[in-house]
Design an enzyme around this catalytic site. Sequence first.
Site: not given
Length: 555
Positions: A65, A98-99, A395
């Site tokens: 994550d 997020t990445t 998530d």
Amino acid sequence: MMPENPQPQIILLKDGTDTSQGKPQLISNINACQLIADAVQTTLGPRGMDKLIVDSTGRTTISNDGATIMKRLEIVHPAAKILVDIAQSQDAEVGDGTTTVVLLATEFMKQVKLFVEDGVHPRIIIKSLRRGAELALRKIQDMAVHVKSEDASEQRKLLEKCAMTAMSSKLISSQKDFFAKIVVDAVTMLDDLLPLDMIGMKKVAGGGLQDSRLVAGVAFKKTFSYAGFEMQPKRYQNPKIVLLNVELELKAEKENAEVRIDNVKEYQAVVDAEWKILYDKLEKIVESGAKVVLSKLPIGDVATQYFADRDIFCAGRVQEEDMKRTLKACGGSIQTSVQDLKDDVLGNCKLFVEEQIGGDRYNIFTGCPKAKTCTIIIRGGAQQFMEETERSLHDAIMIVRRAMKNDSVVAGGGAIEMELSRYLRECSRTIYGKEQLIIGAMAMALEIIPRQLCDNAGFDATNILNKLRQKHAEGGIWYGVDINREDITDNFEACVWEPAIIKNNAITAAVEAACLILSVDETIKGPKSSSDGPPPISRDMAGRGRGRPARPRGM
């Protein structure tokens, strides 16, 4: 020859202050952000790798994550910290991507670095990036498919597909079908506001992932209990619940307490008074009609046996979070005294049971009338694995919540990024001046997502991207990377769906971060404080002991 009017030297900053400015400073900030992207880019997608992070205390974290990794890295570079902030804001807002947001921000900066080196003013670049973001967001809004369905079963299938897409890149991807049902059930159990804090997650070591379960109510681990709790009933129908912040045990005397007595009768009177105070509390609880007693503070062995003799369940040292969820779900209020235990301060539920799960005993409240709540009990071997499972489910829960609130979805797997790239290239040809080149560079930057998906899966990225460009030029707007067949496919038909708000937030946050870093042309670092270490010892103070006067010189 000296000048007639010499100019005085002007000192603005403290001695030791480090200043860096101009184009080299801007390039340095972009390079620092690129290093951050290099650290997380291999975690993107279903075939992304995990990172093992060991902090200064020796605690290990295994995760892919982006927000978790960047938070654990303890980044100190001031410009690179901006990427940490946007990753955490993306995680808090939508829970996934997020990445993606970090990769997009760094790729935007990487593509415009050439323009910075060629002398294009940063303000022109910032204006062009924001214009490109507006075009991209408008295109996402036009492309997004609204999947709101009046049929409840159809709506559930759509939510499960969104949850499976979110979990496909996680450590639990092999069990995504199983967990997608749990996640959708958990979110649909909540009320219309979909409060995240009403979904509890508990980790129980042992068993496999398939042993994880969803409890339609409040569940928490039973705390330490004294002898006698075995005799208490473990199941109640429609019980009254009393929530206390009261200590129900005999306390030892304080260290500084002093009681002077003249004979044994006076000592016995003190002891009897303590017992009477305790028994008065217990009798008032029994008279209230409560069958389940929970307290933040300890419940001693005397009280435990007292309640067991009267078929009442009790648990002390209940954690604050579990107490609050029980309060919200079952009603009532937390009492600091037992003097006025009426029905309006007591909670209730349809069923209370104490159940053995793995090596722990759990107290489970179901049929809670005041609030809709649930608890996911995660099973697994290693503690790190269960922690990563918890992050993955968080998530997925965030994605399903967003899909229920915002019913528009787009295809994942790099499909939406390729279509936006094609669209921005077309738009750039109609724009005059330097903005044309910068928006074209922004279009190229969007291809980093499908390219990185291919690299992480071991595919030939150049070949796959050429196929995708051809398909999107022919009108195949939902074509993206097919991880399973090392090819391209229509990801909308393949049910690789993501809420459109994820892409909206990712592009907005990435562009804002890039603009913020590009707008910085000088970094000023103040000198380190001299008070960090002990003060230096002067010669006059050397050799002096505590309370000893200074020796006069010459002796």
